[in-house]
Design a protein around this motif. Sequence first.
Motif, PDB file in Angstrom:
ATOM      1  N   GLN A  47       0.831  -1.189   0.000  1.00  0.00           N
ATOM      2  CA  GLN A  47       0.000   0.000   0.000  1.00  0.00           C
ATOM      3  C   GLN A  47       0.878   1.257   0.000  1.00  0.00           C
ATOM      4  O   GLN A  47       1.707   1.424   0.895  1.00  0.00           O
ATOM      5  N   PRO A  48       0.750   2.130  -0.992  1.00  0.00           N
ATOM      6  CA  PRO A  48       1.592   3.340  -1.014  1.00  0.00           C
ATOM      7  C   PRO A  48       1.310   4.232   0.198  1.00  0.00           C
ATOM      8  O   PRO A  48       0.162   4.512   0.524  1.00  0.00           O
ATOM      9  N   THR A  49       2.367   4.653   0.843  1.00  0.00           N
ATOM     10  CA  THR A  49       2.267   5.584   1.967  1.00  0.00           C
ATOM     11  C   THR A  49       3.217   6.743   1.697  1.00  0.00           C
ATOM     12  O   THR A  49       4.160   6.614   0.899  1.00  0.00           O
ATOM     13  N   PRO A  50       3.016   7.889   2.360  1.00  0.00           N
ATOM     14  CA  PRO A  50       3.938   9.011   2.152  1.00  0.00           C
ATOM     15  C   PRO A  50       5.386   8.645   2.458  1.00  0.00           C
ATOM     16  O   PRO A  50       6.302   9.080   1.744  1.00  0.00           O
ATOM     17  N   GLU A  51       5.613   7.826   3.523  1.00  0.00           N
ATOM     18  CA  GLU A  51       6.982   7.439   3.865  1.00  0.00           C
ATOM     19  C   GLU A  51       7.586   6.559   2.781  1.00  0.00           C
ATOM     20  O   GLU A  51       8.751   6.727   2.398  1.00  0.00           O
ATOM     21  N   LEU A  52       6.786   5.599   2.282  1.00  0.00           N
ATOM     22  CA  LEU A  52       7.282   4.685   1.257  1.00  0.00           C
ATOM     23  C   LEU A  52       7.592   5.426  -0.040  1.00  0.00           C
ATOM     24  O   LEU A  52       8.627   5.195  -0.686  1.00  0.00           O
TER      25      LEU A  52
END
Length: 554
Positions: A47-52
Amino acid sequence: MLQFPLWKRLAILLVCLAGLATAFPNLFYNRVERANDARLALEQGAQPTPELEADAAAWPSYLPSGLVNLGLDLRGGAHVLVEVQTSDVYAERMESLWPVLRDALRDKRDEIGTVRRLESKPDELEIRIGNPQAMSAALDAVRAASQPVLSFTGAGSRDFEANADGDRIVVTLSDAERAAIDERTLQQSLEIIRRRVDETGTREPTIQRQGSDRILVQVPGIGSAEELLKVIGQTARLSFHAVVSRTDNPDTEPGLDEVLYPAMDTDGLYYVLERRAVVTGEQLVDAQPSFDQNGRPAVSFRFNASGGAAFGRFTADHIGEPFAIVLDGEVISAPVIQTHIAGGSGIITGNFSPEESNRLAVLLRAGALPAEIKVLEQRTVGPELGRDSIESGEIAAAVAAVAIIAFIIASYGLFGVFASIALVTNIVLILALMTLLGATLTMPGIAGLVLTIGMAVDANVLIFERIREEARSGRGPARAIELGFEKAFSSILDGNLTTLIVAVILYAIGAGPVRGFGVTLALGLLCSVFTAVFVTRMMITGWFDRRRPKVLAL
């Protein structure tokens, strides 16, 4: 006349520039590693996250992103020594023999009477016959079903032995068959553990056999030994069974061809299942983390042709009946078959977290271990040790390089400067080759790198001394340089070739850090010859073409 064609100069420059570009990301190791890991996670459906996304953007995608793999002593990670319980496979082998021997004895039922299996030790099979007077004929029928042992050490042996004990036939595995099972089980375990570790995306794990029944697993970069054991410690034996009944009594006695398994997520609930599985995990060809119709984590799976056909036949014949999905002796779920499931695919539901569903998919894709493993030793190597080792190695390499550069410049002047540039190029090319080959850098590998620095200068010293001798004998500058390189080449080749043989032997028969030392030393020798013979000569030839000196100040 001293000649060095333009095409050769361009080829050498191209190699050096390619090596510099390949080794360059290692200057920003942590940054590039975070970007690589983030991109891999996104490609695998995380799941794309801001950190990733921030980590993925930390290093430009158009730049090279390969890195030298750091060993356990430099990077930290997990160290686990396990013992494969090969005796577990004996019971499975005896279980598979029963249908074969039962059919062989039934062909002689008129003579030997009834045939009944008795409770026995896991590695034995006891069969009672109705007419003990016909024991000789029964033994002949059983022994005729034995097969030759397929192994070099067991040539001429049969896979089991059968002996009479009153009205019973006792079947046991032969020593040759046990040895073959042990070897086969350990090799299968090695391969499956390697596949499981590779699925996690870790770089350069060490997975090797120790003794007759032990496996050493070292994985750099993993958080802890417990995390590693979650991946390699579970047998992950999946099977699908017909449900006979449900009960809350753990002391329920199942029938002879039945088994009693507990429910994984429901305390006090047990299932009586048919012992024979409809389909097993060995027939799986794919398993992926997914979500069920309620949005809960699950695992979707797909069988091969034979597994899909068996699964389809079973679901078509048992609509409205439950069937159990069993993992390592526990019932994950027991859904009711609502309709014929064709195509050989389905979904495993349960109270999974996203991490658990992903780990289960990894285990199922890699395959089930043929036997349980017992942990004999486990420890986590902290990254602090690795950081100290890297800093010590960097200091040692820097001191060695500075001392050698100072010595070579003091001894040979401008030619020493050329040798120093070649030395730096040599180190860059070694790192580039290790990056391209996926080799692992260990603390002994750093020692090999420092040793290579000294040997690289040795080749230049041989060349420069040969040039001096030729100049002192009255040769002109161009001829002295040309003969110096030609006459020194054989000495350089002989010296490096003998050391290269040693490096190959270290890699071939060594393990762990010894192999790391051998790899670094071998790559360093190859790069040393290239930089000394070609890079140094290119610089000296270019200088000579521009300056045209009458006398060599060497």
